[in-house]
Each structure stands twice: as structure tokens, then as C-alpha cells.
Design a protein around this motif. Structure first.
Motif, mmCIF file in Angstrom:
data_model
loop_
_atom_site.group_PDB
_atom_site.id
_atom_site.type_symbol
_atom_site.label_atom_id
_atom_site.label_comp_id
_atom_site.label_asym_id
_atom_site.label_seq_id
_atom_site.Cartn_x
_atom_site.Cartn_y
_atom_site.Cartn_z
ATOM 1 N N LYS A 245 -2.478 49.633 33.792
ATOM 2 C CA LYS A 245 -2.086 49.676 35.201
ATOM 3 C C LYS A 245 -1.631 48.283 35.572
ATOM 4 O O LYS A 245 -2.355 47.293 35.338
ATOM 5 N N MET A 246 -0.409 48.181 36.077
ATOM 6 C CA MET A 246 0.174 46.875 36.345
ATOM 7 C C MET A 246 -0.563 46.173 37.484
ATOM 8 O O MET A 246 -0.730 46.733 38.575
ATOM 9 N N HIS A 247 -0.999 44.946 37.221
ATOM 10 C CA HIS A 247 -1.714 44.163 38.239
ATOM 11 C C HIS A 247 -0.753 43.461 39.181
ATOM 12 O O HIS A 247 -1.157 42.997 40.253
ATOM 13 N N LYS A 248 0.485 43.375 38.770
ATOM 14 C CA LYS A 248 1.528 42.773 39.611
ATOM 15 C C LYS A 248 2.877 43.255 39.120
ATOM 16 O O LYS A 248 2.990 43.863 38.059
ATOM 17 N N THR A 257 15.082 44.373 31.535
ATOM 18 C CA THR A 257 15.985 45.351 32.160
ATOM 19 C C THR A 257 15.274 46.293 33.122
ATOM 20 O O THR A 257 15.930 47.062 33.831
ATOM 21 N N TYR A 258 13.926 46.265 33.114
ATOM 22 C CA TYR A 258 13.178 47.149 34.016
ATOM 23 C C TYR A 258 12.005 46.379 34.611
ATOM 24 O O TYR A 258 11.230 45.736 33.886
ATOM 25 N N MET A 259 11.874 46.470 35.934
ATOM 26 C CA MET A 259 10.771 45.817 36.627
ATOM 27 C C MET A 259 9.752 46.870 37.058
ATOM 28 O O MET A 259 10.045 47.711 37.919
ATOM 29 N N ALA A 260 8.576 46.832 36.462
ATOM 30 C CA ALA A 260 7.492 47.721 36.887
ATOM 31 C C ALA A 260 6.835 47.130 38.126
ATOM 32 O O ALA A 260 6.759 45.911 38.290
ATOM 33 N N LYS A 261 6.374 48.015 38.998
ATOM 34 C CA LYS A 261 5.763 47.585 40.242
ATOM 35 C C LYS A 261 4.244 47.516 40.119
ATOM 36 O O LYS A 261 3.640 48.220 39.300
ATOM 37 N N LYS A 262 3.636 46.695 40.934
ATOM 38 C CA LYS A 262 2.188 46.607 40.974
ATOM 39 C C LYS A 262 1.606 47.997 41.227
ATOM 40 O O LYS A 262 2.057 48.723 42.110
ATOM 41 N N GLY A 263 0.639 48.389 40.415
ATOM 42 C CA GLY A 263 0.034 49.703 40.551
ATOM 43 C C GLY A 263 0.610 50.759 39.633
ATOM 44 O O GLY A 263 0.000 51.824 39.433
ATOM 45 N N ASP A 264 1.799 50.518 39.073
ATOM 46 C CA ASP A 264 2.380 51.472 38.121
ATOM 47 C C ASP A 264 1.489 51.602 36.886
ATOM 48 O O ASP A 264 0.886 50.617 36.431
ATOM 49 N N ILE A 307 6.733 54.279 28.602
ATOM 50 C CA ILE A 307 7.057 55.324 29.569
ATOM 51 C C ILE A 307 6.265 55.076 30.850
ATOM 52 O O ILE A 307 5.197 54.448 30.828
ATOM 53 N N LEU A 308 6.800 55.586 31.948
ATOM 54 C CA LEU A 308 6.131 55.482 33.246
ATOM 55 C C LEU A 308 5.319 56.742 33.483
ATOM 56 O O LEU A 308 5.865 57.854 33.467
ATOM 57 N N ILE A 309 4.028 56.588 33.682
ATOM 58 C CA ILE A 309 3.140 57.721 33.934
ATOM 59 C C ILE A 309 3.174 58.053 35.428
ATOM 60 O O ILE A 309 2.942 57.169 36.263
ATOM 61 N N PRO A 310 3.460 59.299 35.797
ATOM 62 C CA PRO A 310 3.491 59.664 37.218
ATOM 63 C C PRO A 310 2.106 59.569 37.848
ATOM 64 O O PRO A 310 1.079 59.648 37.157
ATOM 65 N N GLU A 311 2.070 59.422 39.163
ATOM 66 C CA GLU A 311 0.811 59.217 39.876
ATOM 67 C C GLU A 311 -0.195 60.324 39.596
ATOM 68 O O GLU A 311 -1.391 60.075 39.434
ATOM 69 N N GLU A 312 0.273 61.574 39.520
ATOM 70 C CA GLU A 312 -0.646 62.697 39.341
ATOM 71 C C GLU A 312 -1.316 62.709 37.964
ATOM 72 O O GLU A 312 -2.295 63.430 37.752
ATOM 73 N N LEU A 313 -0.792 61.922 37.022
ATOM 74 C CA LEU A 313 -1.386 61.847 35.688
ATOM 75 C C LEU A 313 -2.090 60.516 35.439
ATOM 76 O O LEU A 313 -2.648 60.300 34.362
ATOM 77 N N ALA A 314 -2.075 59.651 36.433
ATOM 78 C CA ALA A 314 -2.568 58.283 36.232
ATOM 79 C C ALA A 314 -4.020 58.247 35.768
ATOM 80 O O ALA A 314 -4.398 57.417 34.929
ATOM 81 N N ASP A 315 -4.838 59.143 36.264
ATOM 82 C CA ASP A 315 -6.256 59.105 35.926
ATOM 83 C C ASP A 315 -6.593 59.884 34.653
ATOM 84 O O ASP A 315 -7.675 59.699 34.077
#
Length: 359
Positions: A245-248, A257-264, A307-315
Motif C-alpha cells: 500500500k503506497m505510503h505516498k 511513466t506511472y505515478m501511483a497515488k498515496k493509498g493505492d 498491477i493496480l488492485i481495485p479498492e474492493e480487493l484491497a483487503d
């Protein structure tokens, strides 16, 4: 295993049954070149023999000899060029190959090599083969040959999936050219022209063999093949090896080429372009995971990707979980379209270091 390709033999058998709605089984020439489009040539060959398929097409001498080493009964045709020094060995193993120009005929006659060959005609593909204005000379040469025994004639469509008018022109040329040859060269018994998509549209044509390639492996869409339906034989999977889980806000992978957001929530998957996952999928491809399509983010690496995990699968996402790149839930044609290529290239491109699991 970090990644693997599942080869579903039952789906292969279902595809054969579907092909039998188009043509007789004894007319099917299964194209198993390029390691059976990445599926494993010998395993696919053995499976098809069990269904009653007796004719196979390959691209190289090595492929043909590998099959002949294990089976002396099936018919084998080499669709690619055969170097002069290999012609005797191929002929001695009862393998057919194609003649594409006069130099090959002259070499065979000069060296007294008894061969049974197919004549390749260029009806508009522009790759190899005798052209329309060479047919008269060809027939005269063949009538005087002592060692070249022409048993068949074939050609190849260039655009049977996309250009109906040009395909009809090619078929017209083939009929005229082959008929002119057969009037003069009585050893010729067989003709074949139809490939996978050609067989769908012109299956009423009277040809002795039908060369089945991509539809045999299900590398097509239902829209392309309606009313027939073909199932994917290969599915590609890999395991999640790391989750964070990205802390920042932070860049992902090479080149920023891709910026992940805090919380992703970002998962690393153990597969990369050395395994055959095209780098073209960077920042635009996706995988199937727990009922969701998850985006590939950042550049695909040699051995891994993210890959980016969607919010509904985060846990619920965890290391060791399996993701699908193509197969039951993602059609390989979709992947090919994202890469601006065709399904053939995607399937053939799955590297040898990816284990094939047959089921």
C-alpha cells in the motif's frame, strides 16, 4: 511456479468437433508449426492423432523430422523453404515439401533425388511460388522430369479475414493456374488453398485438404467465426509475489511513466517480457483477478510487472494469488489488439521458460 501456460486439450478436442461442421475430418491438415503456435508441437500432435487427424503442416525440416521420429504413418508437409542439402533426408523420411522456383527443380534433377513434392503457386500473397506467367514453362519442365514427382498444388490467402474481393480473386487465379497444370501433369492428385478464415467463408469449395491453424487453437473471437465457436486452448497465468500500500505518491517501474497515488494498493506479478508478456502492455494492458480487470501500471519489466488492485480487493489480495493474462476471461485477441498485432504473435511469443501444463 511463478507463471505457467495451461493447455486445455479438451478445448482442443471441442475445436476439432466444431471444425467437423465445416469440413470432413479426413480433409483437415493441422498446422502445428512454431511449436504448435506456442502450445507444444509434440503434445498437440499426439493429441490430434488420437482424434483421427492424419495430416500435419510444419514450417521447417527440423519440425518435420521431430514428428517423423515418433510417427511413421501421418502425412507431413513442410510449408517453409527446404535447403537443397536437406532434400534427400526429407524425401527419405517420406515427408512432402514444396517447390517454389525453377532452380529447385533443376537441383533435384541434376542430383537425381527422388522426391514427392507440392507445387507452391503465388496467387497474390507475394511471398514464394510460381507466378501466372510461369505456368506454361513449369508444366513443360515437369513433364520432362525424372525425379521430381509433383503430387499436389497449393497456394495461400493473404487477406481471407479482411478482404473478400481480393480473396475471391486469389481463388479464381488458383483454380485457373492449378487446372492448367493438372491438364498437363497427371501425377498431381491434390489441391489445397483454404486456411483458417478461408475455410469459414469458402468451405463449399472442392479442395482435398483444409489447412487449419489459428482457429484450431481458439485464438479468435466469436464475432470473427460466427456461427462457429472455438474455445481458447492456451491460458496464461502468473502469481502475485508482492503487495504494498503506497505510503505516498510514487513512480512505478522503469522510466517513471506511472505515478501511483498515496493509498493505492500495488501488486507485483512474477511474469515479464522475457516470458512473452509484451512491453506494449505497459500502462494499457490488464489482467483478470478475482472477477476484476486490474490495470498493468508502469512499464513491463523483463521478469515482473505491476498491477493496480481495485479498492474492493484491497483487503483480500495476497501473495501467491493467481492472475490471468488471457484465456477464459480475457480473449487473446484483446491482448493482441492492445499490442497492435495479431493473436498468432502473442501465442507464439510465450517463451520456452514458461512451463506448459496440459489438462
Amino acid at each position: 511456479m511463478r507463471c505457467w501456460a495451461e493447455i486445455n486439450i479438451e478445448n482442443l478436442y471441442d475445436n476439432i468437433r466444431e471444425l467437423e461442421k465445416i469440413t470432413l475430418k479426413e480433409k483437415i491438415m493441422a498446422v502445428i508449426k512454431a511449436d504448435a503456435y506456442g502450445h507444444g508441437m509434440m503434445n498437440i500432435c499426439e493429441a490430434l492423432i488420437k482424434t483421427g487427424i492424419k495430416k500435419f503442416a510444419v514450417a521447417t525440416v527440423e519440425e518435420a523430422l521431430e514428428i517423423r521420429e515418433t510417427n511413421n504413418e501421418v502425412g507431413i508437409l513442410i510449408l517453409g523453404p527446404v535447403e537443397n542439402e536437406c532434400m534427400s533426408k526429407v524425401s527419405d523420411n517420406n515427408i512432402y515439401f514444396m517447390i517454389t522456383d525453377f532452380e529447385e527443380i533443376e537441383y533435384i534433377e541434376k542430383n537425381r533425388i527422388n522426391v514427392n513434392v507440392f507445387l507452391k503457386l503465388d496467387t497474390g500473397m507475394g511471398r514464394v511460388g510460381f507466378q501466372e506467367d510461369e505456368i506454361s514453362e513449369l508444366t513443360e519442365k515437369l513433364k520432362n522430369c525424372k525425379y521430381v514427382n509433383a503430387v499436389g498444388i497449393f497456394s495461400h490467402f493473404s487477406s481471407s479475414d479482411s478482404d473478400e474481393e481480393y480473396t475471391k480473386l486469389q481463388e479464381k487465379r488458383f483454380k485457373e493456374m492449378s487446372e492448367n497444370i493438372m491438364k498437363e501433369v497427371h501425377s498431381v492428385k491434390y489441391r489445397h488453398l483454404l486456411n483458417s478464415f478461408g475455410s469459414l467463408k469458402y468451405h463449399d469449395s472442392e479442395y482435398d485438404f483444409v489447412r487449419m491453424g489459428i482457429i484450431l487453437y481458439g485464438g479468435v473471437t466469436d464475432e470473427e467465426t460466427a456461427p462457429y465457436k472455438f474455445k481458447p486452448v492456451m491460458s496464461l497465468y502468473a502469481k502475485i509475489s508482492h503487495i504494498k500500500k503506497m505510503h505516498k505518491d510514487s513512480f512505478i517501474s522503469y522510466g517513471n511513466t506511472y505515478m501511483a497515488k498515496k493509498g493505492d494498493v500495488v501488486a507485483t506479478v512474477s511474469i515479464g517480457y522475457a516470458d512473452g508478456v509484451r512491453r506494449d502492455l505497459s500502462n494499457k494492458g490488464y489482467v483478470y483477478y478475482k472477477g476484476h480487470r486490474c490495470s498493468i501500471i508502469g512499464r513491463v519489466c523483463m521478469d515482473q510487472l505491476m498491477i493496480l488492485i481495485p479498492e474492493e480487493l484491497a483487503d483480500s489480495a495476497k501473495k501467491g494469488d493467481i492472475v490471468e493474462f488471457f484465456g477464459k476471461n480475457i480473449n487473446v485477441v484483446e491482448v493482441a489488439n492492445l499490442c497492435n498485432t495479431i493473436s498468432y504473435e502473442i501465442l507464439c511469443g510465450i517463451s520456452n521458460r514458461v512451463p506448459r501444463i496440459y489438462k
